[in-house]
Design a protein around this motif. Structure first.
Motif, short mmCIF file in Angstrom:
data_model
loop_
_atom_site.label_atom_id
_atom_site.label_comp_id
_atom_site.label_asym_id
_atom_site.label_seq_id
_atom_site.Cartn_x
_atom_site.Cartn_y
_atom_site.Cartn_z
N LEU A 115 5.42 33.52 -131.18
CA LEU A 115 6.17 33.17 -129.97
C LEU A 115 6.56 31.70 -129.89
O LEU A 115 7.30 31.31 -128.98
N SER A 116 6.11 30.88 -130.82
CA SER A 116 6.46 29.45 -130.76
C SER A 116 7.97 29.21 -130.85
O SER A 116 8.48 28.29 -130.19
N PRO A 117 8.74 30.00 -131.61
CA PRO A 117 10.19 29.78 -131.59
C PRO A 117 10.82 29.97 -130.21
O PRO A 117 11.79 29.31 -129.87
N ILE A 118 10.24 30.85 -129.41
CA ILE A 118 10.77 31.05 -128.05
C ILE A 118 10.58 29.79 -127.23
O ILE A 118 11.47 29.37 -126.48
N GLY A 119 9.42 29.16 -127.38
CA GLY A 119 9.18 27.90 -126.66
C GLY A 119 10.17 26.83 -127.09
O GLY A 119 10.70 26.09 -126.25
N ALA A 120 10.43 26.75 -128.40
CA ALA A 120 11.40 25.76 -128.89
C ALA A 120 12.80 26.07 -128.37
O ALA A 120 13.55 25.16 -127.98
N MET A 121 13.15 27.35 -128.36
CA MET A 121 14.47 27.74 -127.85
C MET A 121 14.59 27.42 -126.36
O MET A 121 15.64 26.94 -125.90
N ALA A 122 13.53 27.67 -125.61
CA ALA A 122 13.57 27.38 -124.17
C ALA A 122 13.75 25.88 -123.93
O ALA A 122 14.51 25.47 -123.04
N GLN A 123 13.05 25.06 -124.72
CA GLN A 123 13.18 23.61 -124.57
C GLN A 123 14.61 23.15 -124.86
O GLN A 123 15.18 22.36 -124.12
N LYS A 124 15.20 23.68 -125.94
CA LYS A 124 16.58 23.32 -126.28
C LYS A 124 17.55 23.80 -125.19
O LYS A 124 18.50 23.10 -124.84
N ALA A 125 17.30 25.00 -124.66
CA ALA A 125 18.19 25.54 -123.63
C ALA A 125 18.14 24.68 -122.37
O ALA A 125 19.15 24.51 -121.68
N ARG A 126 16.96 24.10 -122.06
CA ARG A 126 16.84 23.22 -120.88
C ARG A 126 17.68 21.96 -121.04
O ARG A 126 18.11 21.37 -120.06
N GLU A 127 17.87 21.53 -122.28
CA GLU A 127 18.62 20.30 -122.54
C GLU A 127 20.13 20.50 -122.40
O GLU A 127 20.88 19.54 -122.31
#
Length: 200
Positions: A134-146
């Motif tokens: 699930l770590s890629p989802i966290g990275a994707m969420a962080q990028k999406a917030r930007e």
């Protein structure tokens, strides 16, 4: 199990007594049958030393026992004892239960300790793997917030377009592209409308 072993041993002893009675003394060395007693009309025909030493005759019921019985010898060892009477002889045999009980107890202890350990290991492994997956989802969420209205040109990284996360990132990036196009058209329309309104 032990009862089946007893039945086989009693059958073997009876067969040897009927066919080759002089071989009874060799049952322990040739057949591994070390705990038995055979009585015929003349009394005790054959009795193993271990049978006598353990006092197993006291564990035999008078007459035939329908089922093998558990009996504790004076030495503290537990035996499964069974006897069968035929027309001209009676055979009694025993099998030690102590080693089987010890083995079962050891197995129970191993299972009692092993199952919680295995469950804990499975939970820890599952937690670790879930975190890795699930770590890629966290990275994707962080990028999406930007990504904001001013930075619609940014895209989510697509590490592997074939897996589910890559497909999700691709769909999200396609949506961002369409949204960026819509914003660009809206800006052009607003700029054109503003220009038309300013010029008579």
């Amino acid at each position: 199990g032990l009862d089946g072993q007893l039945d086989r041993e009693i059958g073997t002893i009876g067969k040897i007594y009927r066919e080759e009675p002089e071989e009874l003394k060799d049952l322990a060395s040739h057949w591994g049958i070390t705990l038995f007693r055979l009585d015929d009309a003349g009394g005790i025909r054959q009795q193993t030393e271990a049978w006598e030493r353990e006092g197993l005759s006291r564990g035999v019921q008078p007459g035939d026992s329908a089922l093998p019985l558990s009996w504790t010898a004076p030495s503290g060892r537990r035996y499964r004892v069974h006897s069968v009477s035929k027309s001209s002889y009676r055979v009694a045999a025993a099998v030690e239960e102590t080693s089987l009980r010890d083995t079962l107890w050891t197995l129970a202890v191993i299972l009692a300790m092993g199952i919680p350990f295995a469950a804990g290991l499975a939970i820890a492994g599952g937690y670790f793997l879930a975190g890795r997956v699930l770590s890629p989802i966290g990275a994707m969420a962080q990028k999406a917030r930007e990504i904001t209205a001013e930075s619609l040109a940014k895209r989510l990284p697509v590490d592997n377009a074939r897996d589910e996360f890559g497909q999700l990132a691709t769909v999200f990036n396609d949506t961002l592209s369409r949204l960026q196009d819509a914003f660009e058209r809206l800006r052009r329309f607003t700029a054109d409308a503003s220009h038309e309104l300013r010029t008579p």
